[in-house]
Design a protein around this motif. Structure first.
Motif: not given
Length: 293
Positions: A20-25, A88-96, A127-128, A138-144
């Motif tokens: 996960v590379t970015a997220a925002s409301f 209103s909306y949440w978004w997050c960007h991710f790579r796989a 949370r993301i 542990t942030s990266r693990l919690r993020l995943k």
């Protein structure tokens, strides 16, 4: 959508690495529109309130609270609020990574699902967002973990929404024939040649084709399905270990060895634990287990 299509998807998701590379409301009011953009990352998007429109390529989709979308990288799109609405909306960007192919397209996964109660998904987005900004080991693990839960919410609502039917690719339709055959013939001897012949492929090419879609070899998949079915059979009080082995086409000794490698428990020990009849065991191993069971 067939449960076997989900087996295909699950095999990929279990092996894929997500970042996960970015997220925002965000909020848009009136007829406000965000600028059209093409993102290099995939995008998960959840509407939390109001109504609006998602413009994507040459199509438009109505959006309202609970609309949850997964948009693949490289698709130009923008969000627009309806007149008199605050969207209103949440978004997050991710790579796989791991065989990063458009598996959602090939299987026929819908881009949008409707979530009647989006509170769980909203909490996961929040949370993301927090873990992206946190500076903890542990942030990266919690993020995943949070992102995988978010994907699970999306998949759960595809299963629940029986009105959504997309057309899978011809490659996936051919694979459906093979997976159906495996499930219907678990008690029989299944060879690569048998499976390849179902869709008129040379066995060597079939192995490559199957692994590219399932992430494992045909025989690995057959054994995986056998052990998954055995796990269910052993939870039935009327089915003993020998019956379970016979119904998935395995000799008792081979079944016991494979099942223990798969679960960490012998079949009889697993059965006792599932049915609540196992006594506490001190030390290592499975004392009292009949050898080969």
């Amino acid at each position: 959508m067939s449960i076997r299509y989900f087996n295909i998807l699950m095999n990929h998701l279990e092996k894929m690495q997500f970042e996960v590379t970015a997220a925002s409301f965000e909020e848009l009011t009136g007829r406000e529109t965000e600028p059209p953009d093409v993102y290099d990352c995939n995008r998960a998007l959840l509407v939390t309130g109001g109504k609006g429109i998602l413009h994507m390529d040459d199509r438009s989709f109505p959006m309202k609270a609970g609309t949850f979308s997964f948009l693949l990288a490289g698709r130009q799109h923008s969000m627009q609020a309806q007149r008199g609405e605050t969207l209103s909306y949440w978004w997050c960007h991710f790579r796989a990574s791991y065989a990063d192919r458009a598996i959602f397209k090939e299987i026929g996964m819908p881009e949008h699902v409707s979530i009647p109660d989006p509170r769980e998904a909203i909490a996961l987005f929040e949370r993301i967002g927090r873990n992206l900004l946190a500076d903890q080991p542990t942030s990266r693990l919690r993020l995943k973990t949070s992102f995988m839960e978010l994907v699970s919410v999306y998949l759960d609502h595809i299963v629940a929404d029986t009105g959504i039917q997309e057309t899978p690719s011809p490659e996936i339709e051919k694979l459906e024939i093979v997976l159906s055959y495996v499930d219907e013939h678990l008690a029989d001897s299944i060879t690569v040649e048998d499976l390849a012949g179902l869709i008129f492929l040379h066995p060597n090419y079939f192995i490559v084709y199957f692994k590219s879609l399932m992430g494992c070899s045909p025989i690995q998949y057959v054994n995986q399905r056998r052990l998954e079915v055995a796990r269910t059979l052993l939870a039935d009080p009327a089915c003993n270990v020998s019956d379970a082995a016979s119904r998935i086409g395995m000799k008792i000794y081979y079944f016991s060895r494979m099942f223990k490698a798969y679960t960490g428990l012998t079949p009889s020990r697993y059965k006792k634990l599932v049915l609540g009849t196992a006594k506490p065991v001190l030390g290592s191993g499975d004392p009292g287990e009949p050898r080969g069971q």
